[in-house]
Write a protein that holds these residues in place. Structure first.
Motif, PDB file in Angstrom:
ATOM      1  N   GLY A  89       3.357   3.601   7.015  1.00 40.57           N
ATOM      2  CA  GLY A  89       2.555   4.729   6.569  1.00 40.57           C
ATOM      3  C   GLY A  89       1.089   4.350   6.452  1.00 40.57           C
ATOM      4  O   GLY A  89       0.685   3.226   6.753  1.00 40.57           O
ATOM      5  N   GLU A  90       0.298   5.290   6.012  1.00 41.03           N
ATOM      6  CA  GLU A  90      -1.124   5.048   5.789  1.00 41.03           C
ATOM      7  C   GLU A  90      -1.272   4.166   4.543  1.00 41.03           C
ATOM      8  O   GLU A  90      -0.793   4.520   3.454  1.00 41.03           O
ATOM      9  N   PRO A  91      -1.928   2.990   4.645  1.00 39.95           N
ATOM     10  CA  PRO A  91      -2.040   2.096   3.486  1.00 39.95           C
ATOM     11  C   PRO A  91      -2.624   2.754   2.248  1.00 39.95           C
ATOM     12  O   PRO A  91      -2.228   2.417   1.117  1.00 39.95           O
ATOM     13  N   SER A  92      -3.556   3.700   2.429  1.00 40.63           N
ATOM     14  CA  SER A  92      -4.177   4.334   1.267  1.00 40.63           C
ATOM     15  C   SER A  92      -3.193   5.174   0.467  1.00 40.63           C
ATOM     16  O   SER A  92      -3.446   5.505  -0.697  1.00 40.63           O
ATOM     17  N   ALA A  93      -2.076   5.537   1.081  1.00 41.26           N
ATOM     18  CA  ALA A  93      -1.016   6.242   0.353  1.00 41.26           C
ATOM     19  C   ALA A  93       0.070   5.279  -0.099  1.00 41.26           C
ATOM     20  O   ALA A  93       0.548   5.341  -1.240  1.00 41.26           O
ATOM     21  N   VAL A  94       0.464   4.355   0.777  1.00 42.60           N
ATOM     22  CA  VAL A  94       1.597   3.474   0.489  1.00 42.60           C
ATOM     23  C   VAL A  94       1.269   2.479  -0.613  1.00 42.60           C
ATOM     24  O   VAL A  94       2.060   2.284  -1.554  1.00 42.60           O
ATOM     25  N   VAL A  95       0.120   1.818  -0.531  1.00 43.68           N
ATOM     26  CA  VAL A  95      -0.201   0.773  -1.509  1.00 43.68           C
ATOM     27  C   VAL A  95      -0.333   1.348  -2.920  1.00 43.68           C
ATOM     28  O   VAL A  95       0.269   0.814  -3.868  1.00 43.68           O
ATOM     29  N   PRO A  96      -1.095   2.432  -3.129  1.00 40.79           N
ATOM     30  CA  PRO A  96      -1.147   2.993  -4.486  1.00 40.79           C
ATOM     31  C   PRO A  96       0.216   3.458  -4.996  1.00 40.79           C
ATOM     32  O   PRO A  96       0.522   3.303  -6.190  1.00 40.79           O
ATOM     33  N   GLU A  97       1.046   4.018  -4.111  1.00 39.54           N
ATOM     34  CA  GLU A  97       2.364   4.470  -4.544  1.00 39.54           C
ATOM     35  C   GLU A  97       3.224   3.295  -5.019  1.00 39.54           C
ATOM     36  O   GLU A  97       3.872   3.371  -6.073  1.00 39.54           O
ATOM     37  N   LEU A  98       3.224   2.208  -4.268  1.00 42.92           N
ATOM     38  CA  LEU A  98       3.985   1.038  -4.685  1.00 42.92           C
ATOM     39  C   LEU A  98       3.394   0.412  -5.944  1.00 42.92           C
ATOM     40  O   LEU A  98       4.139  -0.037  -6.832  1.00 42.92           O
ATOM     41  N   ALA A  99       2.075   0.362  -6.021  1.00 44.10           N
ATOM     42  CA  ALA A  99       1.439  -0.193  -7.219  1.00 44.10           C
ATOM     43  C   ALA A  99       1.830   0.603  -8.458  1.00 44.10           C
ATOM     44  O   ALA A  99       2.129   0.034  -9.522  1.00 44.10           O
ATOM     45  N   ALA A 100       1.861   1.926  -8.336  1.00 41.64           N
ATOM     46  CA  ALA A 100       2.262   2.765  -9.475  1.00 41.64           C
ATOM     47  C   ALA A 100       3.728   2.569  -9.825  1.00 41.64           C
ATOM     48  O   ALA A 100       4.109   2.565 -11.006  1.00 41.64           O
ATOM     49  N   SER A 101       4.577   2.375  -8.812  1.00 40.25           N
ATOM     50  CA  SER A 101       6.014   2.264  -9.060  1.00 40.25           C
ATOM     51  C   SER A 101       6.375   1.011  -9.836  1.00 40.25           C
ATOM     52  O   SER A 101       7.410   0.972 -10.516  1.00 40.25           O
ATOM     53  N   VAL A 102       5.551  -0.047  -9.731  1.00 41.63           N
ATOM     54  CA  VAL A 102       5.829  -1.289 -10.482  1.00 41.63           C
ATOM     55  C   VAL A 102       4.827  -1.497 -11.602  1.00 41.63           C
ATOM     56  O   VAL A 102       4.824  -2.547 -12.247  1.00 41.63           O
ATOM     57  N   ASP A 103       4.000  -0.472 -11.847  1.00 43.14           N
ATOM     58  CA  ASP A 103       2.974  -0.555 -12.895  1.00 43.14           C
ATOM     59  C   ASP A 103       2.094  -1.793 -12.698  1.00 43.14           C
ATOM     60  O   ASP A 103       1.890  -2.597 -13.622  1.00 43.14           O
ATOM     61  N   ALA A 104       1.571  -1.956 -11.486  1.00 41.77           N
ATOM     62  CA  ALA A 104       0.771  -3.133 -11.159  1.00 41.77           C
ATOM     63  C   ALA A 104      -0.547  -3.133 -11.931  1.00 41.77           C
ATOM     64  O   ALA A 104      -1.186  -2.092 -12.106  1.00 41.77           O
ATOM     65  N   ASP A 105      -0.928  -4.314 -12.362  1.00 38.06           N
ATOM     66  CA  ASP A 105      -2.209  -4.480 -13.061  1.00 38.06           C
ATOM     67  C   ASP A 105      -3.352  -4.725 -12.085  1.00 38.06           C
ATOM     68  O   ASP A 105      -4.517  -4.500 -12.430  1.00 38.06           O
ATOM     69  N   ALA A 106      -3.031  -5.204 -10.876  1.00 32.88           N
ATOM     70  CA  ALA A 106      -4.060  -5.453  -9.861  1.00 32.88           C
ATOM     71  C   ALA A 106      -3.386  -5.558  -8.500  1.00 32.88           C
ATOM     72  O   ALA A 106      -2.197  -5.876  -8.398  1.00 32.88           O
ATOM     73  N   VAL A 107      -4.173  -5.275  -7.462  1.00 32.87           N
ATOM     74  CA  VAL A 107      -3.736  -5.449  -6.077  1.00 32.87           C
ATOM     75  C   VAL A 107      -4.682  -6.456  -5.438  1.00 32.87           C
ATOM     76  O   VAL A 107      -5.898  -6.314  -5.506  1.00 32.87           O
ATOM     77  N   HIS A 108      -4.113  -7.491  -4.822  1.00 27.71           N
ATOM     78  CA  HIS A 108      -4.905  -8.535  -4.170  1.00 27.71           C
ATOM     79  C   HIS A 108      -4.795  -8.388  -2.658  1.00 27.71           C
ATOM     80  O   HIS A 108      -3.722  -8.084  -2.128  1.00 27.71           O
TER      81      HIS A 108
END
Length: 476
Positions: A89-108
């Motif tokens: 998928g489009e990274p701008s949609a996929v990465v935030p969705e996954l980050a929200a699903s695991v309650d990520a504190d940061a994305v590297h």
């Protein structure tokens, strides 16, 4: 203290060794490594915004290499108690969705200097909202923070840049592979095949110089083989202009450009080789080539989108021609100039071609046919297994005289053929229809008389094409 969760967004950094983004992300209590298959990277693109020339951004050779690299990284993470999550998928949609699903504190993530990659980073950062996107630099020999000048102040020609970094900068030690924290429970997804991406499987050809298989595992095996098993580094400077064979050059570029191999790991291995075997012009020259790679990365960080203009960073006003027939003949390896045709047929069949041969093929298109160099660069983007935007477009601009050298970079292709392929072994390897000809005739078949053609069984215009242009000499 609350536990911390990080997401590692992997792109062209498909390795565990010397991976600064992985090291930083692994300091958390939970780590989710993620690779996003962006369909737009496998779509057709209109060249220069025009509808007249459409090219595939990723062809079969690189798609197969990349899929293998993703699969290899998944297995290497699994062996260390982690796992790679793959999404399409489009990274701008996929990465935030996954980050929200695991309650990520940061994305590297590893940042890149080229416009498309930076635009993708900005879109992901916007989609993450309050979750920070932490950028790391990990794909060059020298870190930008260690350069003697700010990027905007580095020289636009290679030699001054090289001399400055050699005298005033140091190469950082490679990062060791960190201990990996637990992975949040997320459906891992599947690693796609080229067919899943709508890409035709690439051809196989037993004439290929090397079987390039994607992944950190094969990258490290190649380093071991080239330096230690065959001892080929010892004579690299003397053999690097070769055209045939497995070990005339390192052939590290596919793994370097897909991020399966760190240039600092290569440099560290060269250090060890110099300590245990020999330090000579060849060991220096391998680093020399790594610095060339750095040079284009930093040039794109400095000049950005200007590199893609018809006149390049020099803003030269050149009246490029638009000869569709000649361009198609160049693509197919049917220009009637054997040295060029051999290079293009090797490229089409294997996704790889030596530096010497690709420079001549590029020069012929830009300087003899006078076809817009960006079309050639776009075709290489499709075909090359070792494609990198900065190296590819930077080198094409350089050859076309619109990049990082103001001198005339036109090659005398016939002279180069006779110098580097004196026995026509490379030409006849990829053009078997010329195999019966003596070397001089194999390089200049247009000189054959009707009697010669009958004697050797090669009819010009039937068995091999007549030249697309008058094969006069260039100046390189």
């Amino acid at each position: 203290m609350d536990s911390e969760t990080t997401l590692l967004w992997l792109r062209r950094d498909l390795r565990l060794h010397d991976n600064p983004a992985l090291v930083a992300a692994a300091s958390a209590d939970r780590l989710l490594p993620v690779y996003v298959v962006d369909p737009s990277r496998y779509d057709a693109a209109a060249f220069g915004g025009e509808d007249s020339f459409v090219f595939e951004k990723t062809g079969g050779h690189r798609a197969a290499f990349r899929c293998a690299a993703v699969g290899d990284l998944r297995e290497r993470l699994r062996a260390r108690g982690s796992y790679l999550v793959v999404r399409t998928g489009e990274p701008s949609a996929v990465v935030p969705e996954l980050a929200a699903s695991v309650d990520a504190d940061a994305v590297h993530v590893h940042t890149k200097p080229t416009p498309e990659e930076r635009a993708s980073e900005r879109r992901v950062a916007d989609g993450l909202g309050d979750v920070p996107l932490v950028r790391h630099w990990g794909h060059t020999l020298y870190h930008p923070d260690d350069l003697p000048e700010e990027i905007d102040g580095i020289a636009d020609t290679y030699t001054p840049f090289r001399k400055r970094v050699e005298s005033a900068a140091t190469v950082r030690d490679p990062h060791p592979v960190p201990d990996l924290p637990t992975r949040p429970a997320v459906d891992p997804g599947s690693v796609p095949s080229p067919a899943d991406l709508g890409i035709e499987e690439p051809p196989t050809d037993d004439r290929a110089a090397l079987n390039f298989e994607g992944g950190e595992t094969t990258a490290l095996e190649r380093v071991e083989a080239y330096l230690w098993e065959t001892d080929s580094l010892r004579e690299y400077k003397q053999t690097r202009n070769g055209l045939l064979g497995r070990d005339f050059s390192s052939k590290f570029s596919p793994w370097l450009n897909e991020g399966c191999l760190s240039p600092r790991r290569v440099s560290a291995e060269v250090d060890r080789y110099e300590e245990r075997r020999v330090a000579n012009d060849s060991t220096y020259w391998l680093r020399f080539e790594l610095i060339w790679r750095d040079f284009f990365q930093f040039q794109f960080a400095k000049h950005g989108v200007q590199f893609f203009a018809p006149g390049g960073i020099r803003e030269r006003d050149i009246d490029w021609t638009d000869d569709a027939t000649a361009f198609e003949r160049w693509q197919r390896g049917e220009t009637g100039i054997p040295f060029v045709d051999a290079a293009m047929r090797e490229l089409n069949r294997t996704g790889y071609v030596s530096n010497r041969a690709r420079q001549n093929a590029a020069s012929f298109l830009a300087n003899d046919l006078r076809i817009d160099w960006r079309k050639g660069a776009a075709y290489f983007e499709t075909q090359l297994i070792d494609y990198d935007p900065a190296s590819n477009y930077g080198n094409w601009a350089y050859i076309a005289g619109v990049g990082n050298d103001s001198r005339n970079r036109s090659f005398d292709v016939l002279g180069q053929a006779k110098r580097y392929d004196s026995e026509a072994a490379y030409v006849t390897h990829w053009l078997p229809e010329l195999d019966a000809l003596p070397p001089a005739a194999a390089h200049e078949p247009w000189q054959l008389t009707p009697a010669d053609q009958a004697e050797y069984g090669v009819e010009l215009g039937i068995d091999y094409p007549r030249p697309v242009v008058d094969p006069g000499g260039g100046s390189g």
